[in-house]
Motif scaffolding. Sequence first.
Motif, PDB file in Angstrom:
ATOM      1  N   UNK A  30       0.718  -1.182   0.032  1.00  0.00           N
ATOM      2  CA  UNK A  30       0.167  -0.130  -0.089  1.00  0.00           C
ATOM      3  C   UNK A  30       0.936   1.114  -0.199  1.00  0.00           C
ATOM      4  N   UNK A  63       4.469  17.262   6.248  1.00  0.00           N
ATOM      5  CA  UNK A  63       3.410  16.194   6.807  1.00  0.00           C
ATOM      6  C   UNK A  63       4.334  14.897   7.331  1.00  0.00           C
ATOM      7  N   UNK A  92      -1.857   1.611   5.034  1.00  0.00           N
ATOM      8  CA  UNK A  92      -1.356   2.580   5.937  1.00  0.00           C
ATOM      9  C   UNK A  92      -2.533   3.683   5.933  1.00  0.00           C
ATOM     10  N   UNK A  93      -2.781   4.170   7.198  1.00  0.00           N
ATOM     11  CA  UNK A  93      -3.851   5.250   7.426  1.00  0.00           C
ATOM     12  C   UNK A  93      -3.138   6.631   7.533  1.00  0.00           C
ATOM     13  N   UNK A  94      -3.546   7.708   6.948  1.00  0.00           N
ATOM     14  CA  UNK A  94      -2.944   9.008   7.079  1.00  0.00           C
ATOM     15  C   UNK A  94      -4.037   9.867   6.949  1.00  0.00           C
ATOM     16  N   UNK A 139       0.932  -0.709  13.527  1.00  0.00           N
ATOM     17  CA  UNK A 139       2.226  -0.143  13.402  1.00  0.00           C
ATOM     18  C   UNK A 139       1.838   1.348  13.526  1.00  0.00           C
ATOM     19  N   UNK A 140       2.166   1.768  14.672  1.00  0.00           N
ATOM     20  CA  UNK A 140       1.979   3.197  14.843  1.00  0.00           C
ATOM     21  C   UNK A 140       3.150   4.249  14.643  1.00  0.00           C
ATOM     22  N   UNK A 141       3.093   5.344  13.808  1.00  0.00           N
ATOM     23  CA  UNK A 141       4.164   6.378  13.798  1.00  0.00           C
ATOM     24  C   UNK A 141       3.372   7.576  14.294  1.00  0.00           C
ATOM     25  N   UNK A 188       6.051  14.372  11.351  1.00  0.00           N
ATOM     26  CA  UNK A 188       4.578  13.578  11.033  1.00  0.00           C
ATOM     27  C   UNK A 188       3.525  14.465  10.906  1.00  0.00           C
ATOM     28  N   UNK A 189       2.341  13.953  11.271  1.00  0.00           N
ATOM     29  CA  UNK A 189       1.136  14.780  11.306  1.00  0.00           C
ATOM     30  C   UNK A 189       0.060  14.053  12.136  1.00  0.00           C
ATOM     31  N   UNK A 246       0.101   8.444  12.165  1.00  0.00           N
ATOM     32  CA  UNK A 246      -0.021   7.342  11.281  1.00  0.00           C
ATOM     33  C   UNK A 246      -0.166   5.974  11.832  1.00  0.00           C
ATOM     34  N   UNK A 288      -0.308   2.046  10.463  1.00  0.00           N
ATOM     35  CA  UNK A 288      -0.507   0.720   9.490  1.00  0.00           C
ATOM     36  C   UNK A 288      -0.965  -0.467  10.183  1.00  0.00           C
TER      37      UNK A 288
END
Lengths: 335, 335
Positions: free
Chosen positions: A127, A135, B55-57, B93-95, B136-137, B140, B142
């Motif tokens: 993905x 950002x 991944x989610x943004x 997985x977190x950023x 980062x924002x 994020x 995953x």
Amino acid sequence: MANDKVTLAHGAGGKVSQELMEQVILPAYGNPVLNTLHDGALVEMKGEVAFTTDSYVVQPLFFAGGNIGKLAVCGTVNDLSMTGAIPRYLSVGMIIEEGFPIKDLQTIVSTMKKMADEAGVVIATGDTKVVEKGKADGIFINTAGIGDKIPGTHISPENVKPGMKVILSGYIGDHAAAIMAGRHNINLPASVQTDCAPLNKMTKAMLEAVPDIAVMRDPTRGGVAAVLNEIAEASKCGILIDEDEIPIHAEVQGVCDMLGFDPLYLANEGKCVAFVPAESADKVLKAMRTSPYGQEARVIGEVTAEAPGTVGLRTGIGGIRVVDMPLGNIVPRIC
Amino acid sequence: MANDKVTLAHGAGGKVSQELMEQVILPAYGNPVLNTLHDGALVEMKGEVAFTTDSYVVQPLFFAGGNIGKLAVCGTVNDLSMTGAIPRYLSVGMIIEEGFPIKDLQTIVSTMKKMADEAGVVIATGDTKVVEKGKADGIFINTAGIGDKIPGTHISPENVKPGMKVILSGYIGDHAAAIMAGRHNINLPASVQTDCAPLNKMTKAMLEAVPDIAVMRDPTRGGVAAVLNEIAEASKCGILIDEDEIPIHAEVQGVCDMLGFDPLYLANEGKCVAFVPAESADKVLKAMRTSPYGQEARVIGEVTAEAPGTVGLRTGIGGIRVVDMPLGNIVPRIC
């Protein structure tokens, strides 16, 4: 590509996203599983499956001996390996900052493919998301992985018992030194490079030689000190290691002295710490030395009934000092 | 927590990282698989395994009807579901950006647990990284997931043949409208919320009723238009849908009119498009309506031998217009 930078459109799921897939990602990873481009991959597994994930946020993205893509494949391959599994399939989730050079992306994905090939794993699904400039920080990569647990093995810190030997696969601190040198523009000899490597073939040889290895860990964030402390705590045993047995390159020790770090706390990306029955230590070492990544493997200490839950270091001058769990103020973004 | 913001130390792998795990993550997710805290989880699977990642943004992180954590669980559950699998285990997985409020993190992880419970999946393994403020924002996430493929099913766009019916599970564009309203501070009635939901129980019922469903997809980025175009291209068939049959809430149409979007291109996070043999359409619809997420399911069109590779929309006034693959300039960071 029409454009030599990654744009928001590359992450939006339309035609431009397809182009990124077809011109950059698929040519690099291309394999029958990934090529079907479904929402997910279908793969054949056999019973007990190991499953793990890690996100990679290393800075700089390119450093001596590697890049974020090398870390992202090897790190997850190694996590699977340390559970006693044979890594089989990886997923790759990329979060890219708008404006990131396509050329750098190509370098990263081709490194990932190269490392996946060396490890014998298939990149099965993925993905890509793009966020606006400012950002993110170039690129973040998440990999998850699945593998076949090797039957008859049982890796767990609870298996650790007094009398067992502690084995370390080689020199420590190289990865962190390479990253810090890259970050602070310290000139190091070309020999100081990340140790980042896929350890799955070595750990497979170890477990085939000695299925009753108690536990294996890769000392990444927090280094050897964190791994030993976690195992001491979980096993309720003491661990005593010998300073003189811990291999550190002189240049790495130099970087540590300069920046005030203890190599025991530094991240490694191609090392393994194993706890093994004393009578099997030689057999494990022999198996490790069949791998290019285990040539310097050695016993660095033993498990004790005394001082349960703590890690001691027998120093060169004969004293013992406690090696604490790192608090947290170590090198950030090392992987 | 000693500190009410996430710090770099929370991601460094030491004592402070352990605290985050023990005080925030484990209390939320806590389960026997995760609690062992190995480098990876060991889980029992049965043969063919579906494997996927996303991944989610999304921005904003919190929006009408949900947050990034809800998306991260449902999105991966749905991707597994669309391959014809029963989702079983997720990795997370977190950023996280330095300074992110611990309270928000707690809200997000407890939402993830709630959605995982609804879907019947277990959060089996995870990883947390922290990057400096401005790199980062917020956060994020995953998720990767594995599931058991339902035997006897074979989901593939190549199965799509002329004469098959196209089914859509409900109203489109709600998720994108909720996000856009949140982003642009547009005041919408409380009824306009993300449709984000785990569809695995619905798709299981569909496949149990009609194992020869040709293909199922969740129309996320790029919307229904992207999914139909991908399937038209892969199957080398034409697809003709009826404008009058596509359910759109008036408020969502209003947001689209205001911002210049076509709802067919908008992301959904709780919808399913299915291609089924004409004679099985009623059976599939009946199965969908056993789920709260399939109450509005309906046939929206059919597959044609004419116009292979293209998607046509029969408009209310009787004409046909081509629905192109979206280019890429759609709503960014919608998921």
